[in-house]
Design a protein around this motif. Structure first.
Motif, PDB file in Angstrom:
ATOM      1  N   ALA A  98       0.834  -1.214   0.000  1.00  0.00           N
ATOM      2  CA  ALA A  98       0.000   0.000   0.000  1.00  0.00           C
ATOM      3  C   ALA A  98       0.862   1.254   0.000  1.00  0.00           C
ATOM      4  O   ALA A  98       0.478   2.269  -0.597  1.00  0.00           O
ATOM      5  CB  ALA A  98      -0.933  -0.010   1.203  1.00  0.00           C
ATOM      6  N   GLY A  99       2.015   1.187   0.628  1.00  0.00           N
ATOM      7  CA  GLY A  99       2.922   2.343   0.647  1.00  0.00           C
ATOM      8  C   GLY A  99       3.506   2.671  -0.712  1.00  0.00           C
ATOM      9  O   GLY A  99       4.066   3.750  -0.910  1.00  0.00           O
ATOM     10  N   HIS A 100       3.381   1.764  -1.661  1.00  0.00           N
ATOM     11  CA  HIS A 100       3.916   1.976  -3.007  1.00  0.00           C
ATOM     12  C   HIS A 100       2.823   2.172  -4.046  1.00  0.00           C
ATOM     13  O   HIS A 100       3.115   2.259  -5.234  1.00  0.00           O
ATOM     14  CB  HIS A 100       4.793   0.780  -3.409  1.00  0.00           C
ATOM     15  CG  HIS A 100       6.038   0.674  -2.612  1.00  0.00           C
ATOM     16  ND1 HIS A 100       7.164   1.418  -2.888  1.00  0.00           N
ATOM     17  CD2 HIS A 100       6.336  -0.069  -1.523  1.00  0.00           C
ATOM     18  CE1 HIS A 100       8.113   1.126  -2.013  1.00  0.00           C
ATOM     19  NE2 HIS A 100       7.629   0.224  -1.171  1.00  0.00           N
ATOM     20  N   MET A 101       1.570   2.245  -3.601  1.00  0.00           N
ATOM     21  CA  MET A 101       0.459   2.390  -4.541  1.00  0.00           C
ATOM     22  C   MET A 101       0.109   3.858  -4.753  1.00  0.00           C
ATOM     23  O   MET A 101       0.119   4.652  -3.815  1.00  0.00           O
ATOM     24  CB  MET A 101      -0.763   1.633  -4.028  1.00  0.00           C
ATOM     25  CG  MET A 101      -0.547   0.140  -4.003  1.00  0.00           C
ATOM     26  SD  MET A 101      -1.984  -0.747  -3.395  1.00  0.00           S
ATOM     27  CE  MET A 101      -3.062  -0.582  -4.802  1.00  0.00           C
ATOM     28  N   ARG A 102      -0.200   4.161  -5.996  1.00  0.00           N
ATOM     29  CA  ARG A 102      -0.602   5.512  -6.375  1.00  0.00           C
ATOM     30  C   ARG A 102      -1.777   5.431  -7.339  1.00  0.00           C
ATOM     31  O   ARG A 102      -1.856   4.513  -8.154  1.00  0.00           O
ATOM     32  CB  ARG A 102       0.540   6.239  -7.092  1.00  0.00           C
ATOM     33  CG  ARG A 102       1.843   6.303  -6.335  1.00  0.00           C
ATOM     34  CD  ARG A 102       1.756   7.303  -5.180  1.00  0.00           C
ATOM     35  NE  ARG A 102       2.990   7.333  -4.417  1.00  0.00           N
ATOM     36  CZ  ARG A 102       3.234   6.635  -3.308  1.00  0.00           C
ATOM     37  NH1 ARG A 102       2.322   5.852  -2.817  1.00  0.00           N
ATOM     38  NH2 ARG A 102       4.373   6.742  -2.674  1.00  0.00           N
ATOM     39  N   LEU A 103      -2.670   6.405  -7.253  1.00  0.00           N
ATOM     40  CA  LEU A 103      -3.724   6.528  -8.257  1.00  0.00           C
ATOM     41  C   LEU A 103      -3.144   7.258  -9.462  1.00  0.00           C
ATOM     42  O   LEU A 103      -2.494   8.294  -9.321  1.00  0.00           O
ATOM     43  CB  LEU A 103      -4.907   7.318  -7.701  1.00  0.00           C
ATOM     44  CG  LEU A 103      -5.855   6.552  -6.792  1.00  0.00           C
ATOM     45  CD1 LEU A 103      -6.860   7.495  -6.157  1.00  0.00           C
ATOM     46  CD2 LEU A 103      -6.569   5.453  -7.565  1.00  0.00           C
ATOM     47  N   VAL A 104      -3.387   6.698 -10.645  1.00  0.00           N
ATOM     48  CA  VAL A 104      -2.925   7.309 -11.888  1.00  0.00           C
ATOM     49  C   VAL A 104      -4.072   7.306 -12.885  1.00  0.00           C
ATOM     50  O   VAL A 104      -4.974   6.461 -12.793  1.00  0.00           O
ATOM     51  CB  VAL A 104      -1.701   6.563 -12.474  1.00  0.00           C
ATOM     52  CG1 VAL A 104      -0.510   6.638 -11.528  1.00  0.00           C
ATOM     53  CG2 VAL A 104      -2.035   5.118 -12.789  1.00  0.00           C
ATOM     54  N   PRO A 105      -4.066   8.245 -13.825  1.00  0.00           N
ATOM     55  CA  PRO A 105      -5.114   8.225 -14.850  1.00  0.00           C
ATOM     56  C   PRO A 105      -5.090   6.895 -15.601  1.00  0.00           C
ATOM     57  O   PRO A 105      -4.031   6.394 -15.973  1.00  0.00           O
ATOM     58  CB  PRO A 105      -4.733   9.386 -15.770  1.00  0.00           C
ATOM     59  CG  PRO A 105      -3.914  10.298 -14.907  1.00  0.00           C
ATOM     60  CD  PRO A 105      -3.167   9.393 -13.973  1.00  0.00           C
ATOM     61  N   ALA A 106      -6.260   6.338 -15.796  1.00  0.00           N
ATOM     62  CA  ALA A 106      -6.373   5.058 -16.499  1.00  0.00           C
ATOM     63  C   ALA A 106      -6.340   5.306 -18.002  1.00  0.00           C
ATOM     64  O   ALA A 106      -7.160   6.060 -18.523  1.00  0.00           O
ATOM     65  CB  ALA A 106      -7.658   4.355 -16.102  1.00  0.00           C
TER      66      ALA A 106
END
Length: 195
Positions: A98-106
């Protein structure tokens, strides 16, 4: 994918065969599972050659994660209490992921402006473990959990997700374990008929 990862220790309950003998085997699993692309695989391979001790530590960490996932799901499949140490280990890996997850445009979103989860630095040695831990957590928290199964063959017991229409699948692979069981039953009936 997390259930397939558990299966990287083959013949677990009879004569265990380790399929993750090296860090490169772990990376190959990531590539085969669609977690890493060829560019990331090449980068991780090069880094593992330059830093073999770090790569080996992550391999050991990955095997421990695999066993934690196995122990959690095995307990659930057998209607037993989940071992606290295994769940704690899985939670630690889920938090790291979770510490390495980011929301990015799909890029292929149906709705304009849609987003998806992405991992930040897939060049880290343990990056292949992040989506595996996350997949295990997602399956545990989903309505699909009751369909996580172990192959009915005592010689196999590979894990799989039963996606059959009526959810009565018993074998990891019908062409492998299912046919073997049918043949054994056939010969047993034949032998019984001759006695």
């Amino acid at each position: 994918m997390c259930l397939d990862f558990v299966n990287t220790l083959d013949d677990r309950h009879t004569t265990p065969k380790e399929l993750l003998e090296t860090y490169v085997d772990l990376v190959r699993f990531g590539e085969d599972a669609g977690l890493l692309d060829s560019r990331q695989v090449d980068r991780l391979y090069e880094r593992s050659q330059a830093h073999p001790e770090q790569a080996k530590e992550v391999l050991i960490w990955g095997r421990e994660l695999r066993e934690a996932i196995h122990d959690v799901f095995w307990a659930i499949m057998n209607k037993q209490a989940v071992p606290p140490a295994a769940l704690a280990r899985l939670n630690a890996d889920v938090q790291t992921a979770a510490g390495h997850m980011r929301l990015v445009p799909a890029p292929h979103s149906q709705a304009k402006g849609g987003f998806e989860w992405s991992y930040d630095d897939l060049g880290e040695f343990d990056s292949v473990l992040w989506p595996i831990a996350r997949a295990a957590a997602d399956l545990l928290a989903s309505d699909q959990l009751p369909y996580a199964r172990a192959c009915f063959s005592k010689a196999c017991e590979w894990f799989f997700l039963d996606t059959s229409k009526n959810h009565h699948r018993r074998w990891c692979d019908m062409t492998r374990c299912g046919n073997r069981a049918k043949v054994q039953r056939f010969y047993a009936r034949q032998k019984k008929g001759k006695c």
